[in-house]
Scaffold this motif. Sequence first.
Motif, short mmCIF file in Angstrom:
data_model
loop_
_atom_site.label_atom_id
_atom_site.label_comp_id
_atom_site.label_asym_id
_atom_site.label_seq_id
_atom_site.Cartn_x
_atom_site.Cartn_y
_atom_site.Cartn_z
N THR A 1 -0.59 33.15 23.03
CA THR A 1 -0.25 33.09 21.55
C THR A 1 1.08 32.77 21.05
O THR A 1 1.57 32.03 20.25
CB THR A 1 -1.23 33.71 20.60
N SER B 1 -11.20 44.49 17.18
CA SER B 1 -10.93 43.27 17.29
C SER B 1 -10.35 43.00 18.85
O SER B 1 -11.05 43.46 19.87
CB SER B 1 -9.50 42.93 16.49
N THR C 1 -7.88 43.15 20.91
CA THR C 1 -7.27 44.35 21.30
C THR C 1 -8.42 45.15 22.01
O THR C 1 -8.47 45.63 23.12
CB THR C 1 -6.24 45.05 20.64
#
Length: 381
Positions: A145, A74, A76
């Motif tokens: 975020t 993902s 990360t």
Amino acid sequence: MVTETPATRPANPRFSSGPCAKIPTFSLDKLNDAALGRSHRAAVGKAKLKAAIETTREILGIPADYKIGIVPASDTGAVEMAMWSMLGARGVEMLAWESFGAGWVSDVVKQLKLDATVREAPYGEIVDFAQVDFDKDVVFTWNGTTSGVRVPNGDAIPADRDGLTICDATSAAFAMDLPWDKLDVTTFSWQKVMGGEAAHGMLILSPRAVERLENYTPAWPLPKIFRMTKGGKLIDGIFEGATINTPSMLAVEDYLIALDWAKSIGGLPALIARADANAKAIFDFCETRDWIDNLAVDPATRSNTSVCLKFTDDRIADGAAFAKAVAKRLEGEGVALDIGAYRDAPAGLRIWCGATVETADIDALLPWLEWAFEAEIAAQG
Ligand SMILES: Cc1ncc(COP(=O)(O)O)c(C=O)c1O
């Protein structure tokens, strides 16, 4: 004072900041063409991976000489790959103004043990980009975020910098204009603005980033899933759909249908317009209420995806308990799922406004927010 429950409910109460709402036209039968049970290295699998890369390029307007790879783990995974493969060649500046940026700081300082200049701002604020030395490598998050604070534009990043910019754009890509000439490494994952499935990361490299990879070998060992070069040359296959290890062909198909939807509504300008309209509905609501405000202090930095809100009413006794109770009440009514602030962020709410969310659903949610606020004030006694 609002006591009656509002008449209208959001048709889709999913306002999570990741995984985010699926595309409005989603249904499982749209995945029927997935290359399930086939090798990702067979022509059919490879073609789908390549289509995911090239359609991403087309929608995001990524220059033809930039490389785009689908990588493990993902967003990360993509950020870690970049930092572990490229940092250490020159000085480093780490910028953070919320939890994910802080995570990258900790990795670089405590794991890579680099003597980085660290610039941090509290939740709601942003670091002063004018102070940053872009002749060093600079790592930052485009949209925080967990604080709802974003970089307003790339103007502070010089075109003729000597360092690389490594940008975690996971909650920005497909919702904000990203200045590709100012970004050497950009990362995102599929489950944010496109409402895709979590699995793989996207890693976008400028020619200068590729040059770094081909001319610098870090002092530390690199595991196989981080390695992008062989014999001092970029492994081109990774950026043409020959992934390092096995991807999920179901997740790939799901990303492809989300990209198709994005194209069908008008591409990037339409995606941005949807996020802007969603966020504006919330900004306008807050403007006319004296009990709720945007966590972002400077309006220019307000996110149009992860909109973070704080309660400002003096009558609130315990801010954290109050915000949790409001979120729980809304979830209990089935009108808003997963809108509590991130666990490390200040107490409040976070409402995802990315392109897969319908403005009608945000509009329907806001009267419920007022209702839940009043109900919790009354419940405090
Ligand atoms: C800014 C930012 N960076 C990184 C991550 C981690 O992303 P992933 O779970 O795709 O690795 C997130 C997840 O929300 C994020 O918002």
